[in-house]
Design a protein around this motif. Sequence first.
Motif, PDB file in Angstrom:
ATOM      1  N   ASP A 294       0.828  -1.198   0.000  1.00  0.00           N
ATOM      2  CA  ASP A 294       0.000   0.000   0.000  1.00  0.00           C
ATOM      3  C   ASP A 294       0.869   1.257   0.000  1.00  0.00           C
ATOM      4  OD1 ASP A 294       0.751  -0.763   2.663  1.00  0.00           O
ATOM      5  OD2 ASP A 294      -0.676   0.701   3.451  1.00  0.00           O
ATOM      6  N   HIS A 295       2.067   1.173   0.591  1.00  0.00           N
ATOM      7  CA  HIS A 295       3.018   2.286   0.521  1.00  0.00           C
ATOM      8  C   HIS A 295       3.507   2.480  -0.911  1.00  0.00           C
ATOM      9  CE1 HIS A 295       4.382   2.581   5.004  1.00  0.00           C
ATOM     10  NE2 HIS A 295       3.107   2.224   4.908  1.00  0.00           N
ATOM     11  N   GLU A 298       0.759   4.190  -2.867  1.00  0.00           N
ATOM     12  CA  GLU A 298       0.641   5.618  -2.561  1.00  0.00           C
ATOM     13  C   GLU A 298       1.782   6.410  -3.174  1.00  0.00           C
ATOM     14  OE1 GLU A 298       0.899   8.510   1.315  1.00  0.00           O
ATOM     15  OE2 GLU A 298      -0.451   6.784   1.469  1.00  0.00           O
ATOM     16  N   ASP A 302       1.075   9.370  -5.813  1.00  0.00           N
ATOM     17  CA  ASP A 302       1.270  10.680  -5.197  1.00  0.00           C
ATOM     18  C   ASP A 302       1.856  11.646  -6.221  1.00  0.00           C
ATOM     19  OD1 ASP A 302       1.844  12.853  -3.614  1.00  0.00           O
ATOM     20  OD2 ASP A 302       2.797  11.702  -2.015  1.00  0.00           O
ATOM     21  N   LYS A 429       7.388   3.566   1.578  1.00  0.00           N
ATOM     22  CA  LYS A 429       7.151   4.715   0.700  1.00  0.00           C
ATOM     23  C   LYS A 429       8.406   5.570   0.574  1.00  0.00           C
ATOM     24  CE  LYS A 429       4.303   8.710  -0.362  1.00  0.00           C
ATOM     25  NZ  LYS A 429       3.232   9.648   0.027  1.00  0.00           N
ATOM     26  N   THR A 538       2.396   6.437   6.205  1.00  0.00           N
ATOM     27  CA  THR A 538       2.896   7.322   5.166  1.00  0.00           C
ATOM     28  C   THR A 538       2.506   8.755   5.508  1.00  0.00           C
ATOM     29  OG1 THR A 538       0.900   7.238   3.813  1.00  0.00           O
ATOM     30  CG2 THR A 538       2.535   5.503   3.453  1.00  0.00           C
ATOM     31  N   GLN A 541      -1.178   9.124   5.064  1.00  0.00           N
ATOM     32  CA  GLN A 541      -2.020   8.479   6.077  1.00  0.00           C
ATOM     33  C   GLN A 541      -1.993   9.208   7.414  1.00  0.00           C
ATOM     34  OE1 GLN A 541      -0.065   4.695   6.058  1.00  0.00           O
ATOM     35  NE2 GLN A 541      -1.313   3.839   4.398  1.00  0.00           N
TER      36      GLN A 541
END
Length: 549
Positions: A294-295, A298, A302, A429, A538, A541
């Motif tokens: 999920d990192h 993102e 981003d 991330k 992150t 988040q």
Amino acid sequence: MAQESDTHHPKDAQEEFVESIEEHTEQPGHPERHDVTQPTQVKAQDKALELIEGLGHSTILTPENNKHVLRQIDLRLLPILLAIYFLQQLDKSTLSYASVFGLVETTHLHGHQYSWLGAVVYVAQLVFQPLVSYLLVKVPIGKFLAVSVLLWGITLACMTAASSFATLMVCRLFLGIFEAGLAPAFIAVTQMWYRRREQPIRLGSWYAMNGVVNMFGSLITYGLGHISSSVFEPYQIIFLFFGLITVVFSAAVFVFMPDSPVKSKFLSEEDKLVAIERIRMNQQGIESHEWKWDHVKEACLDLKSWFWFALMLTISIPSGGITTFGPLIIASFGFNDLNTILLNVPFGAVQLIATMGGAWLATVWKKKGPVLALLCLPPIAGCVMLLKIPHDDAHKGPLLVGYYIISVYPGITPLIYSWSAANTAGETKKKVTTGILVVGQCVGNIIGPNLYTTEEAPLYRRGLLSNLALFCVLWLLIVLNMAYISVLNKKHEKKRVALGKDAKVVDHSMFAVGSVPTDKEGEPIQQMVHDNAFKDLTDGQNEDFVYVY
């Protein structure tokens, strides 16, 4: 590092944090508290929490213990990082030095072949960047650096035997592979050990080795160029000398480079806790060996990541060209081989001043965007000078001045790294975002040398025109990125309000330890520390994360 006086001020935010942990220990079911010692969450969180749990307590950060631990960290880390980066840049520069001492003629290079010898290093780094990002999450960083230094030193020494374009290409390819993880590892080390206030100077210091290399590397090469040998050509002596030094130094990296504050052997247990507390305000964590997809998602979605990519690509195109062709540009002004090497020394001095000066200014202003925009202006002026001033004996002086003014540009790259490092959180991330930056840097360094060709000497008009345009584009990108960061901060303010928190968060990581931020009326602002720092969240988040302009 400026230290604040011991004047009385309201309760320290770190003390409030510790008290909140103690209170939660008595009320384990409280929904608004986050127990940093809860064993069931350790796996998904940061290694710093494991140390705090094992010792059974945290600590309070004060100006005194912060100064003590920061000094220990600097004395251990900076000599190693500076030496590694000095050797890396020296190794990269050996190609341009060798070009002055007969490499092109002896190995019968022609057309774009010399340009590709400069570019292939970055092709390799680009291809291996995904693997590097993964390894930097999973592998202890100290050991990663030691092995990388050893392998690239061996490769450089092997270039002594290369006698054709094909063999040189193979060696340069492996050189790129083994150097691919060094810049990302350095950024990871900076994020892991230093507060955001401290990062520009530390990032700038190791990147300033570019300037030191251009000074001392040029002088060392000047000396090596005078060695007369019946066995080796002058450029072969350069490859062998620098390669063997690198191999020897890799042993020192293996022995003395720590893997993290949590695992460091040069800090006592109490000092490790101080090192952890120093980083808490960054809201970026320290170390977690769990790869989180999920990192990755993102980071890739981003928009900020692609601003970093665009910024790094735009500065790396002129950087790649000037780095590879710099000595040849000086030679085109009408200087002989040895004088060309010596005249590259002031180029390095300007690089050093621009890099450290930019880092210092970013620390004082607590902003990086405006400093970056300022650093774009001298290279623009320098390109115009080299394009407009006649290339003849009467104008050697002004041409050199124009070339030296361009050399302010190396101060831009570490500030882009620092800007990204300060604005990214989450272990995976951080590594992926750094990988995206390095890809941009690699692509730029591949394109850059190919905008110049040896056939364009002495004017190199195409390369200089493209560099001029790119410095102008870079300035515009910096302004746009600052505007986007402002939007992100407003978005986080709305999230905090929706969660019942204060809209404005004091970014303590940008202040000296022990200082008390004040409002417009000069009144102290106290800010409760929300326990998100070591949850491996992150920046997207974590609503408590404050982006830096």
